[in-house]
Design a protein around this motif. Structure first.
Motif, PDB file in Angstrom:
ATOM      1  N   LYS A  69       1.860 -13.316 -19.446  1.00 19.49           N
ATOM      2  CA  LYS A  69       0.738 -13.730 -18.595  1.00 19.49           C
ATOM      3  C   LYS A  69       0.304 -12.626 -17.640  1.00 19.49           C
ATOM      4  O   LYS A  69      -0.621 -12.805 -16.854  1.00 19.49           O
ATOM      5  N   GLY A  88      -4.522 -18.931 -15.143  1.00 17.54           N
ATOM      6  CA  GLY A  88      -3.069 -18.969 -15.313  1.00 17.54           C
ATOM      7  C   GLY A  88      -2.419 -17.611 -15.448  1.00 17.54           C
ATOM      8  O   GLY A  88      -1.192 -17.500 -15.485  1.00 17.54           O
ATOM      9  N   GLN A  89      -3.224 -16.549 -15.526  1.00 19.28           N
ATOM     10  CA  GLN A  89      -2.638 -15.215 -15.630  1.00 19.28           C
ATOM     11  C   GLN A  89      -2.060 -14.804 -14.274  1.00 19.28           C
ATOM     12  O   GLN A  89      -2.522 -15.235 -13.228  1.00 19.28           O
ATOM     13  N   ILE A  90      -1.043 -13.936 -14.332  1.00 18.27           N
ATOM     14  CA  ILE A  90      -0.376 -13.482 -13.122  1.00 18.27           C
ATOM     15  C   ILE A  90      -0.821 -12.051 -12.845  1.00 18.27           C
ATOM     16  O   ILE A  90      -0.508 -11.137 -13.619  1.00 18.27           O
ATOM     17  N   GLU A  91      -1.546 -11.885 -11.755  1.00 21.02           N
ATOM     18  CA  GLU A  91      -2.074 -10.555 -11.404  1.00 21.02           C
ATOM     19  C   GLU A  91      -1.059  -9.813 -10.545  1.00 21.02           C
ATOM     20  O   GLU A  91      -0.602 -10.322  -9.523  1.00 21.02           O
ATOM     21  N   ARG A  92      -0.736  -8.583 -10.969  1.00 19.63           N
ATOM     22  CA  ARG A  92       0.221  -7.759 -10.197  1.00 19.63           C
ATOM     23  C   ARG A  92      -0.452  -6.483  -9.720  1.00 19.63           C
ATOM     24  O   ARG A  92      -1.521  -6.118 -10.207  1.00 19.63           O
ATOM     25  N   PHE A  93       0.200  -5.794  -8.779  1.00 18.85           N
ATOM     26  CA  PHE A  93      -0.259  -4.493  -8.298  1.00 18.85           C
ATOM     27  C   PHE A  93      -1.689  -4.533  -7.763  1.00 18.85           C
ATOM     28  O   PHE A  93      -2.460  -3.597  -7.968  1.00 18.85           O
ATOM     29  N   ALA A  94      -2.045  -5.631  -7.082  1.00 15.47           N
ATOM     30  CA  ALA A  94      -3.330  -5.661  -6.375  1.00 15.47           C
ATOM     31  C   ALA A  94      -3.052  -5.128  -4.978  1.00 15.47           C
ATOM     32  O   ALA A  94      -2.818  -5.879  -4.043  1.00 15.47           O
ATOM     33  N   LEU A 122       6.710 -13.063  -5.380  1.00 17.46           N
ATOM     34  CA  LEU A 122       5.799 -12.857  -4.246  1.00 17.46           C
ATOM     35  C   LEU A 122       4.990 -11.599  -4.504  1.00 17.46           C
ATOM     36  O   LEU A 122       5.365 -10.753  -5.315  1.00 17.46           O
ATOM     37  N   VAL A 174      -1.311  -9.535 -15.837  1.00 10.32           N
ATOM     38  CA  VAL A 174      -2.421  -8.582 -15.822  1.00 10.32           C
ATOM     39  C   VAL A 174      -2.201  -7.682 -14.607  1.00 10.32           C
ATOM     40  O   VAL A 174      -1.692  -8.134 -13.591  1.00 10.32           O
ATOM     41  N   SER A 225       7.365  -9.141  -8.671  1.00 13.45           N
ATOM     42  CA  SER A 225       7.600 -10.103  -9.748  1.00 13.45           C
ATOM     43  C   SER A 225       7.159 -11.510  -9.362  1.00 13.45           C
ATOM     44  O   SER A 225       6.480 -12.189 -10.129  1.00 13.45           O
ATOM     45  N   VAL A 249      -1.664 -15.840  -8.932  1.00 12.54           N
ATOM     46  CA  VAL A 249      -1.918 -16.563 -10.181  1.00 12.54           C
ATOM     47  C   VAL A 249      -3.410 -16.862 -10.213  1.00 12.54           C
ATOM     48  O   VAL A 249      -3.945 -17.518  -9.316  1.00 12.54           O
ATOM     49  N   LEU A 250      -4.087 -16.333 -11.225  1.00 14.20           N
ATOM     50  CA  LEU A 250      -5.536 -16.503 -11.320  1.00 14.20           C
ATOM     51  C   LEU A 250      -5.871 -17.895 -11.852  1.00 14.20           C
ATOM     52  O   LEU A 250      -4.990 -18.626 -12.320  1.00 14.20           O
TER      53      LEU A 250
END
Lengths: 208, 424
Positions: free
Chosen positions: A199, B288-294, B280, A201, B278, B284-285
């Motif tokens: 999941k 349902g996708q999990i956005e990292r490194f924003a 915190l 992105v 991972s 979660v968009l």
């Protein structure tokens, strides 16, 4: 006559300058520039750093990478982990890893779950309970990395590597990711697939 | 002027002013016979402060005892989670753009470590030509830069993001995990170039020397461009609460990556996916996708006065609406303020200096007619980025996601002058 002219001209000049100065002082919205942090070309080296010996690097290299780099030797089973969990973890994370008050270790990500009708009330006082390890984390290696460096909360780095493998196995089992007979070691850990990875992105390009 | 939190009717200084004016007016009319009375003795007609020598000052100055209530507020925690501490800045009491060091917010994941500066070293290793260690004495000799920047926790305003109903709290409680200070330190490029970067080096894992060994993976290119090791804050050495003796500083990036008690930089070719990348510090968009490194904090603004749990002391009259705006991408270009719940907007005045990735103070004069009003502010930065409404923000994310909340903040002013948080 001439004197009056000079005086008059001087007055006009003064007023003109004052007016110009007043206009100059107006802009409160003019953006102010801060200089760049460093010049375009790297500065000559200061050369004040001392050599870092390999022994010291080895001592401090506790970052576990998703490809398994820095994972130590050792192993631990789900059964061993279950016993350790009750002794070391349940007091803060709850008997089944969802009750809190510390961060949620298992269960679905989100507010609602049939198994925990009090979840909404719990989250109001402890927002950390919203996030679940099993549902969100992309790599199982992170469980090993974090338990080893930071847990238990009041005595970090007091667990042996074998205990950390056992607890990792148990946490993965709590999340239905490995069977109750599983034994975790370096190779087995790298074979675990976490739901969070598919999941994922990235807001920052992670590939060159 | 800080608006008091209780209503007392007409302020006493106004009554006194009206009274003395009346007396002066009558005297001027010459109606009252003014036989010259002997003046009162000096001591009896002067306030106490003008009649005594006064007390001693302190070596390290402190605020007035009358301002003691202006403090950071700690998030209540359980005994088990006491190491996870959130201290919020009382933004509603701040003026200007610099947050005093003692009021700067902190979020600790493992409480405050005791650091020994004479033994502390910053290690640089991994994909480098020469692994190096820097002790404090040598590091303090490096050329340094000073920058004014805001620092904001990615979890700031979590209550507004998560709670279905607007919680009636102060601005500090609702959005106090943000502050702005002058940071001084050594650019990371100096240290990384001294170590020499190897082929394939693209990421750096930064680690702190606290109990939980907090660590985050950061892109090398960004660190070389903008990152520095902060040793000073607001002119003095960094305080323990802010990471003494050193912290990593990345302007405009979420607070969590500004690793406190920094002690190790491992140059590598991939992110480590640490615990704080991972679970915190991920979003979660809506799909349902999990956005990292924003990493970047977005454009945001808050009206600091009047704000939550304050009371306007006088029905009708002039007030100056004031607030703060900031953007993790650059400078604030404009701030618009509405007093009618968003039906109409006026351009607020921005106060110099308007700096890159720093607090910008804005104000708007407001003649309050005593009726119910809903105050809002929305900021736009120099790149055209703005703020969404709360419903627009919620639509982008899953219900349980709360990081990077930057929606417009609204305050409802009642006819009794009380100010409360509302969703608008």
């Amino acid at each position: 006559m001439r004197k009056r002219f000079v005086l008059r001209f001087g007055q006009l000049l003064l007023w003109g300058l004052l007016l110009a100065a007043a206009v100059q002082a107006q802009p409160l919205t003019a953006p102010d520039r801060q200089p760049a942090v460093q010049p375009i070309t790297p500065p000559p080296s200061m050369g004040l750093g001392l050599p870092l010996p390999q022994a010291q690097i080895d001592r401090f290299s506790i970052t576990i990478f998703p490809d398994g780099r820095n994972l130590p030797p050792g192993q631990g089973s789900v059964a061993q982990g279950a016993r350790l969990y009750q002794a070391q973890c349940a007091a803060c994370h709850g008997d089944t890893g969802i009750e809190g008050p510390a961060a949620r270790l298992a269960g679905s990500d989100g507010f609602f779950g049939w198994s925990d009708p009090l979840r909404v009330l719990r989250i109001r006082s402890n927002p950390l309970l919203v996030v679940s390890v099993g549902a969100r984390w992309p790599y199982a290696t992170t469980l090993f990395d974090y338990v080893r460096r930071a847990m238990p909360h009041h005595a970090p780095k007091s667990l042996t590597d074998e205990a950390v493998y056992a607890l990792t196995a148990y946490l993965l089992h709590l999340n239905d990711l490995v069977p109750s007979t599983a034994v975790m070691n370096r190779e087995a850990l790298l074979r675990v697939s976490m739901p969070g990875l598919a999941k994922t992105v990235s807001a920052w390009p992670t590939q060159p | 002027m800080t608006f008091p939190t209780g209503r007392q009717g007409l302020p006493t200084h106004r009554r006194r002013f009206l009274g003395s004016g009346l007396a002066m007016g009558m005297a001027a009319l010459g109606e009252v016979a003014t036989a010259a009375a002997p003046p009162q003795p000096l001591a009896s007609r002067m306030p106490d402060s003008m009649k005594t020598l006064g007390g001693t000052d302190l070596a390290y100055g402190q605020p007035s005892v009358h301002e003691q209530s202006v403090q950071r507020v700690a998030h209540p925690s359980t005994a088990q989670t006491a190491g996870f501490a959130i201290w919020r800045t009382p933004l509603q009491h701040q003026r200007g753009i610099i947050t005093p060091s003692g009021l700067h917010f902190s979020v600790h994941h493992n409480a405050l470590p005791e650091m020994a500066p004479d033994r502390h070293e910053l290690m640089v290793h991994g994909l480098v030509q020469r692994p190096l260690r820097f002790d404090l004495e040598r590091l303090l000799r490096y050329p340094m830069v000073s920058r004014i920047h805001f620092l904001e926790c990615a979890g700031n305003s979590a209550a507004n993001a998560l709670s279905p109903t607007a919680m009636n709290q102060t601005l500090g409680d609702l959005a106090g995990e943000v502050s702005c200070a002058e940071w001084t330190g050594v650019p990371l490029s100096y240290l990384l170039h001294e170590a020499g970067l190897k082929e394939g080096a693209t990421w750096v894992v930064a680690e702190g020397a606290d109990g939980g060994s907090h660590s985050r993976s950061l892109p090398l290119s960004a660190l070389l461009k903008d990152g520095f090791v902060a040793l000073y804050q607001n002119g003095e050495r960094l305080r323990p609460s802010q990471g003494y003796p050193m912290r990593l500083f990345m302007p405009g990036w979420e607070g969590n990556v500004n690793v406190k008690w920094l002690h190790r930089l491992e140059v590598t070719d991939q992110p480590a996916y640490t615990k704080d990348e991972s679970g915190l510090y991920t979003q979660v968009l809506d799909n349902g996708q999990i956005e990292r490194f924003a990493f970047h904090m977005d454009v945001k603004s808050v009206i600091t006065h009047p704000s939550g749990l304050q009371t306007l002391p006088e029905a009708r009259g002039f007030y100056e609406i004031g607030g703060l705006a900031w953007s993790g991408h650059g400078r604030i270009a404009k701030v618009e303020v509405s007093v009618d719940g968003g039906k109409s907007w006026a351009l607020a005045q921005l106060h110099a200096p308007v700096l890159d990735r720093a607090f910008t103070r804005f104000t708007l004069p407001w003649q309050w007619d005593g009726k119910k009003a809903t105050l809002m502010s929305r900021a736009t930065d120099e790149h055209g980025r703005g703020q969404p409404s709360r419903s627009e923000w919620k639509r982008k994310y899953a219900m349980q996601s709360f990081h990077h909340y930057n929606a417009v903040q609204a305050w409802r002013v009642g006819t009794d002058g009380r100010v409360e948080n509302v969703y608008a």
